[in-house]
Design a protein around this motif. Structure first.
Motif, short mmCIF file in Angstrom:
data_model
loop_
_atom_site.label_atom_id
_atom_site.label_comp_id
_atom_site.label_asym_id
_atom_site.label_seq_id
_atom_site.Cartn_x
_atom_site.Cartn_y
_atom_site.Cartn_z
N ILE A 34 0.83 -1.20 0.00
CA ILE A 34 0.00 0.00 0.00
C ILE A 34 0.86 1.25 0.00
N THR A 35 1.94 1.21 0.76
CA THR A 35 2.85 2.36 0.81
C THR A 35 3.43 2.67 -0.56
N TYR A 36 3.86 1.64 -1.30
CA TYR A 36 4.42 1.90 -2.64
C TYR A 36 3.36 2.40 -3.62
N THR A 37 2.12 1.99 -3.44
CA THR A 37 1.06 2.52 -4.29
C THR A 37 0.92 4.03 -4.09
N LEU A 38 0.95 4.46 -2.84
CA LEU A 38 0.86 5.88 -2.54
C LEU A 38 2.13 6.62 -2.96
N LEU A 39 3.27 5.97 -2.82
CA LEU A 39 4.52 6.60 -3.23
C LEU A 39 4.54 6.84 -4.73
N GLY A 40 3.96 5.92 -5.51
CA GLY A 40 3.87 6.15 -6.95
C GLY A 40 3.09 7.41 -7.27
N ILE B 168 4.65 -5.63 -6.70
CA ILE B 168 3.74 -5.04 -5.73
C ILE B 168 3.63 -3.52 -5.91
N ARG B 169 4.50 -2.96 -6.74
CA ARG B 169 4.48 -1.52 -7.01
C ARG B 169 3.73 -1.20 -8.30
N SER B 170 2.99 -2.17 -8.84
CA SER B 170 2.37 -2.01 -10.15
C SER B 170 1.12 -1.11 -10.14
N ASP B 171 0.42 -1.04 -9.02
CA ASP B 171 -0.91 -0.43 -8.99
C ASP B 171 -0.98 1.05 -9.38
N PRO B 172 -0.10 1.91 -8.86
CA PRO B 172 -0.34 3.34 -9.09
C PRO B 172 -0.30 3.74 -10.55
N TRP B 173 0.54 3.09 -11.33
CA TRP B 173 0.67 3.45 -12.75
C TRP B 173 -0.62 3.11 -13.49
N ALA B 174 -1.27 2.02 -13.10
CA ALA B 174 -2.56 1.67 -13.70
C ALA B 174 -3.64 2.65 -13.28
N TYR B 175 -3.62 3.07 -12.03
CA TYR B 175 -4.64 4.01 -11.54
C TYR B 175 -4.49 5.37 -12.22
N MET B 176 -3.28 5.68 -12.66
CA MET B 176 -3.07 6.96 -13.34
C MET B 176 -3.12 6.83 -14.85
N ALA B 177 -3.29 5.61 -15.35
CA ALA B 177 -3.45 5.39 -16.79
C ALA B 177 -4.55 4.37 -17.03
N PRO B 178 -5.74 4.58 -16.46
CA PRO B 178 -6.82 3.60 -16.62
C PRO B 178 -7.22 3.46 -18.09
N GLY B 179 -7.31 2.21 -18.55
CA GLY B 179 -7.66 1.97 -19.93
C GLY B 179 -6.52 2.21 -20.91
N TYR B 180 -5.31 2.43 -20.41
CA TYR B 180 -4.15 2.77 -21.25
C TYR B 180 -2.98 1.89 -20.81
N MET C 88 5.53 -4.50 -15.01
CA MET C 88 4.93 -4.06 -16.27
C MET C 88 3.67 -4.85 -16.60
N PHE C 89 3.74 -6.17 -16.43
CA PHE C 89 2.62 -7.04 -16.74
C PHE C 89 1.39 -6.69 -15.91
N PHE C 90 1.58 -6.58 -14.59
CA PHE C 90 0.43 -6.33 -13.74
C PHE C 90 -0.08 -4.89 -13.88
N SER C 91 0.81 -3.93 -14.13
CA SER C 91 0.33 -2.57 -14.37
C SER C 91 -0.56 -2.52 -15.60
N ALA C 92 -0.13 -3.20 -16.66
CA ALA C 92 -0.92 -3.22 -17.89
C ALA C 92 -2.25 -3.93 -17.67
N ALA C 93 -2.22 -5.06 -16.93
CA ALA C 93 -3.45 -5.80 -16.66
C ALA C 93 -4.42 -4.97 -15.83
N GLN C 94 -3.89 -4.27 -14.84
CA GLN C 94 -4.74 -3.44 -13.98
C GLN C 94 -5.32 -2.27 -14.77
N ALA C 95 -4.53 -1.67 -15.65
CA ALA C 95 -5.05 -0.58 -16.48
C ALA C 95 -6.15 -1.08 -17.40
N ALA C 96 -5.96 -2.27 -17.96
CA ALA C 96 -6.96 -2.84 -18.85
C ALA C 96 -8.25 -3.17 -18.10
N ALA C 97 -8.11 -3.50 -16.82
CA ALA C 97 -9.28 -3.91 -16.03
C ALA C 97 -10.34 -2.82 -15.93
#
Length: 334
Positions: free
Chosen positions: A68-74, A136-148, A173-182
């Protein structure tokens, strides 16, 4: 945050140990709500939150965890350095905000503090460069690029390069892309397939993901999933990127769009199960939205997140959501 918090106090436990604990305290297993009791309830994690704070009745806000901390740090990295931040900017943020780190992150943090270039920090005395720390640091990039997914993966690469190499980088990279696609698809299998398009097709992680997609037809529950992964990846560290990625995929496929089942089954699989459940939760949550998430997974968050970062130890959830949305507006203006 729900998946991470559910798995945090049983992180790395065997299936048998979790089952025995559940039986002892009278909880169902796999868990369908937060644990009613924690072993060593007064034990402090990351110097901030007691084990009791992760339990059903002890929770008042999201307790600390590195995922969670790394998500916020992103989020802080993009707010402070912009969407075109560099790996050197990531290093600056780590030095500013992180008092502690683990495995590959710990090595990289020590190396940059010792004057080693951020672009070489992952290469010095780092046996953990393909472990799960980048994933585990993949989430923030997806949240800032939803659908991208392409953009999410590209930002994830710049972040991961500070501490990881090869499949360690590809995991983020894989999980950031998957989360953005979600945010744009209605099922987890599509997110996984889209995630695969953003990593080298012949890397070990891609091979493992394709195996997991094929093997999923034989996986009925958490025990099948863990056995398949243990058989396939004998001797692999319990916190490696690849085996945990496969468990995450199995959890998503078993649970589908049932958030509780996804989190429950993924945590029950063991290995690095706060990380896998956090990632699985991130994907299924983006697919179903808040209306698809049972209230008991978030009602005790009380609009509050706790971290161990220097100078920013408390966040408000509504504020975090608005800040992620604002950065997404900027990033998606292409």
């Amino acid at each position: 945050m729900a998946g991470c918090t559910l798995g945090a106090i049983v992180e790395g436990w065997s299936i048998e140990s979790m089952q025995e604990w559940a039986n002892f305290i009278g909880d169902p297993f796999p868990p369908v709500d937060y644990w009613s009791q924690a072993k060593d309830p007064s034990n402090i994690r990351y110097g901030k939150s007691s084990n009791y704070a992760y339990t059903r009745n002890g929770m008042s806000g999201v307790p600390v965890d590195d995922d969670i901390t790394y998500t916020l740090l992103g989020l802080l990295i993009v707010e402070e350095y912009g969407k075109d931040f560099t790996t050197q900017d990531v290093a600056k943020a780590w030095k500013k905000y992180l008092p502690i780190a683990c495995t590959a992150e710990d090595i990289a943090l020590k190396n940059i503090k010792a004057g080693i270039s951020p672009y070489q920090a992952a290469d010095h005395d780092n046996p953990y460069c393909q472990w799960i720390g980048a994933s585990i640091r993949s989430d923030p990039w997806a949240y800032m690029a939803p659908g991208y997914p392409e953009k999410a993966a590209e930002m994830a690469y710049r972040d991961a390069y500070l501490s990881h190499r090869r499949n360690g980088i590809y995991g983020e990279m894989f999980f950031s892309a998957a989360q953005a696609a979600a945010f744009e698809v209605d099922n987890c299998i599509d997110t996984i397939k889209i995630g695969l398009t953003e990593i080298p097709s012949d890397c070990f992680l891609a091979q493992a993901v394709r195996w997991a997609l094929e093997e999923a037809k034989n996986i009925k529950d958490y025990r099948d999933a863990r056995q398949a992964v243990d058989d396939r990846f004998k001797g692999m560290s319990s916190v490696h990127t690849i085996n945990n990625a496969c468990l995450t995929i199995f959890g998503l496929i078993i649970g589908g769009t049932d958030v509780t089942k996804v989190l429950s089954q993924t945590v029950a699989m063991g290995l690095d199960n706060d990380c896998t459940a956090a990632t699985a939760g991130s994907i299924v949550g983006a697919i179903v939205g808040k209306s698809g998430i049972p209230e008991h997974w978030y009602k005790s968050f009380n609009n509050t997140i706790y971290t161990y970062m220097n100078g920013v130890e408390v966040f408000r959830i509504d504020d975090v959501i608005n800040r992620f949305a604002r950065q997404a507006e900027i990033i998606l203006e292409f």
